[in-house]
Design a protein around this motif. Structure first.
Motif, PDB file in Angstrom:
ATOM      1  N   UNK A 101      46.071  36.434  49.906  1.00  0.00           N
ATOM      2  CA  UNK A 101      44.833  36.833  50.573  1.00  0.00           C
ATOM      3  C   UNK A 101      44.668  38.347  50.582  1.00  0.00           C
ATOM      4  N   UNK A 102      45.785  39.053  50.509  1.00  0.00           N
ATOM      5  CA  UNK A 102      45.763  40.512  50.635  1.00  0.00           C
ATOM      6  C   UNK A 102      45.529  41.231  49.310  1.00  0.00           C
ATOM      7  N   UNK A 103      45.457  40.493  48.197  1.00  0.00           N
ATOM      8  CA  UNK A 103      45.245  41.137  46.896  1.00  0.00           C
ATOM      9  C   UNK A 103      43.932  40.672  46.282  1.00  0.00           C
ATOM     10  N   UNK A 104      43.388  41.520  45.425  1.00  0.00           N
ATOM     11  CA  UNK A 104      42.156  41.172  44.716  1.00  0.00           C
ATOM     12  C   UNK A 104      42.509  40.389  43.457  1.00  0.00           C
ATOM     13  N   UNK A 105      41.870  39.254  43.281  1.00  0.00           N
ATOM     14  CA  UNK A 105      42.011  38.468  42.051  1.00  0.00           C
ATOM     15  C   UNK A 105      40.650  38.457  41.365  1.00  0.00           C
ATOM     16  N   UNK A 106      40.610  39.002  40.160  1.00  0.00           N
ATOM     17  CA  UNK A 106      39.371  39.051  39.388  1.00  0.00           C
ATOM     18  C   UNK A 106      39.254  37.800  38.516  1.00  0.00           C
ATOM     19  N   UNK A 107      38.082  37.584  37.965  1.00  0.00           N
ATOM     20  CA  UNK A 107      37.897  36.503  36.994  1.00  0.00           C
ATOM     21  C   UNK A 107      38.703  36.845  35.744  1.00  0.00           C
ATOM     22  N   UNK A 108      39.616  35.978  35.313  1.00  0.00           N
ATOM     23  CA  UNK A 108      40.396  36.302  34.112  1.00  0.00           C
ATOM     24  C   UNK A 108      39.501  36.395  32.881  1.00  0.00           C
ATOM     25  N   UNK A 119      46.573  21.358  35.176  1.00  0.00           N
ATOM     26  CA  UNK A 119      46.662  21.033  33.740  1.00  0.00           C
ATOM     27  C   UNK A 119      45.279  21.060  33.097  1.00  0.00           C
ATOM     28  N   UNK A 120      44.467  22.022  33.541  1.00  0.00           N
ATOM     29  CA  UNK A 120      43.118  22.221  33.006  1.00  0.00           C
ATOM     30  C   UNK A 120      42.741  23.676  33.228  1.00  0.00           C
ATOM     31  N   UNK A 121      41.709  24.123  32.514  1.00  0.00           N
ATOM     32  CA  UNK A 121      41.314  25.532  32.569  1.00  0.00           C
ATOM     33  C   UNK A 121      40.566  25.851  33.855  1.00  0.00           C
ATOM     34  N   UNK A 122      40.884  27.015  34.431  1.00  0.00           N
ATOM     35  CA  UNK A 122      40.164  27.528  35.599  1.00  0.00           C
ATOM     36  C   UNK A 122      39.841  29.007  35.365  1.00  0.00           C
ATOM     37  N   UNK A 123      38.715  29.451  35.920  1.00  0.00           N
ATOM     38  CA  UNK A 123      38.336  30.860  35.829  1.00  0.00           C
ATOM     39  C   UNK A 123      37.896  31.425  37.178  1.00  0.00           C
ATOM     40  N   UNK A 124      37.592  30.570  38.136  1.00  0.00           N
ATOM     41  CA  UNK A 124      37.104  31.028  39.437  1.00  0.00           C
ATOM     42  C   UNK A 124      38.243  31.642  40.243  1.00  0.00           C
ATOM     43  N   UNK A 125      38.066  32.878  40.714  1.00  0.00           N
ATOM     44  CA  UNK A 125      39.159  33.604  41.371  1.00  0.00           C
ATOM     45  C   UNK A 125      39.597  32.935  42.676  1.00  0.00           C
ATOM     46  N   UNK A 126      38.651  32.386  43.449  1.00  0.00           N
ATOM     47  CA  UNK A 126      39.017  31.711  44.700  1.00  0.00           C
ATOM     48  C   UNK A 126      39.837  30.455  44.407  1.00  0.00           C
TER      49      UNK A 126
END
Length: 310
Positions: free
Chosen positions: A219-226, A236-243
């Motif tokens: 929660x304390x770090x920023x995760x951007x869209x890869x 076992x599937x692709x994800x791109x949403x940072x949340x």
């Protein structure tokens, strides 16, 4: 060829890993320097000149393996084998963090600190000697799930933790329950059942305290869209949403690593070539056993990159 980049997990560490990359590529050396700065210690010296026992400690192995993977990634980029040529990234357990850093979703510094926190939290979740993990060879995932159900006694946990390839599944939980699972697996036709040299039972419900720590840390770090989709361990599937990625990283602490299905997913989505970026060649072996149509190259040293160029 459609390429994916994959990143190894714990067990691949070795004294000296990444040193030749750092000596050959300033960009690779910069990664180790950044990790040292982020942790406030010379992790690079431990990796290159330390002892194997200290490096193998979970809180050291996790950021060390990430640093080596990202150093190899920077060297690949210098030589024209960058992220722009990849359709997916994926990593085995802690390797998922390396994959996210490679794809620009996490900074190297944040990733190093997260993995130090993760390693400590996973180690502290269960007292040493209480938990165990074992590799069951020659049984499929569904059979191992049945073995685990049979082996779990009142108040004791054992779960199918890593679905590595068609003939290798790892179980994790209380030591006595894991030992029972080994015996039951042999009775069901397992070729071998091998206790693993790990200090904690990863990827099972005993890791709940560590999952809580990681929820707070993430929660304390920023995760951007890869920049490239992540094939997530527990999905076992692709994800791109940072949340969604943040939630899956927490779930991953206790959840099964669905590596076999992840590789199958990438193959079904057109991947024909995979680079294993970082230390060791364990993932390449698994991938070959899962999907014979995929060619694999382990990239952990300058000589490996020279082979790709030739």
């Amino acid at each position: 060829m459609t390429r994916a980049l994959v990143f190894p997990g714990q067990g691949a560490q070795a004294i000296g890993m990444g040193k030749a990359l750092a000596e050959t590529y300033p960009e690779a050396k910069a990664v180790f320097d950044e990790v040292d700065d982020a942790l406030g210690e010379k992790l690079s010296a431990m990796i290159w000149e330390g002892d194997a026992e200290t490096l193998t400690l979970t809180q050291n192995a996790q950021p060390a393996l990430m640093a080596t993977s990202l150093a190899a990634m920077r060297a690949l980029e210098v030589e024209g084998f960058g992220l722009d040529q990849a359709a997916f990234v994926a990593g085995h357990s802690l390797g998922e963090y390396s994959a996210l850093a490679a794809a620009g979703a996490l900074t190297v510094a944040d990733t190093a600190r997260l993995l130090r926190t993760r390693g400590l939290a996973m180690q502290q979740a269960v007292p040493v000697g209480v938990g165990a993990m074992a590799a069951l060879l020659g049984l499929d995932f569904e059979t191992v799930k049945e073995v685990a159900l049979e082996a779990a006694a009142e108040g004791e946990v054992v779960q199918a933790a890593n679905d590595n390839d068609p003939g290798q599944v790892v179980v994790s939980g209380h030591k006595a329950a894991v030992e029972r699972a080994c015996e039951i697996a042999k009775a069901k036709g397992a070729k071998r059942a091998v206790l693993l040299p790990v200090s904690a039972p990863f990827h099972c419900v005993l890791m709940e305290p560590a999952a809580k720590v990681m929820a707070e840390a993430l929660e304390a770090v920023e995760i951007l869209t890869p920049k490239v989709p992540l094939v997530a361990n527990v999905r076992a599937a692709a994800v791109t949403d940072s949340a969604e990625i943040r939630a899956l990283l927490v779930e991953q602490v206790m959840g099964s690593v669905r590596w076999r299905e992840s590789v199958t997913y990438m193959a079904a989505n057109g991947v024909t070539e995979i680079f294993e970026v970082g230390a060791g060649k364990a993932l390449s072996g698994m991938i070959r056993r899962i999907e014979k149509s995929i060619t694999c190259s382990a990239v952990g040293a300058p000589a490996d990159i020279e082979k790709l160029k030739s």
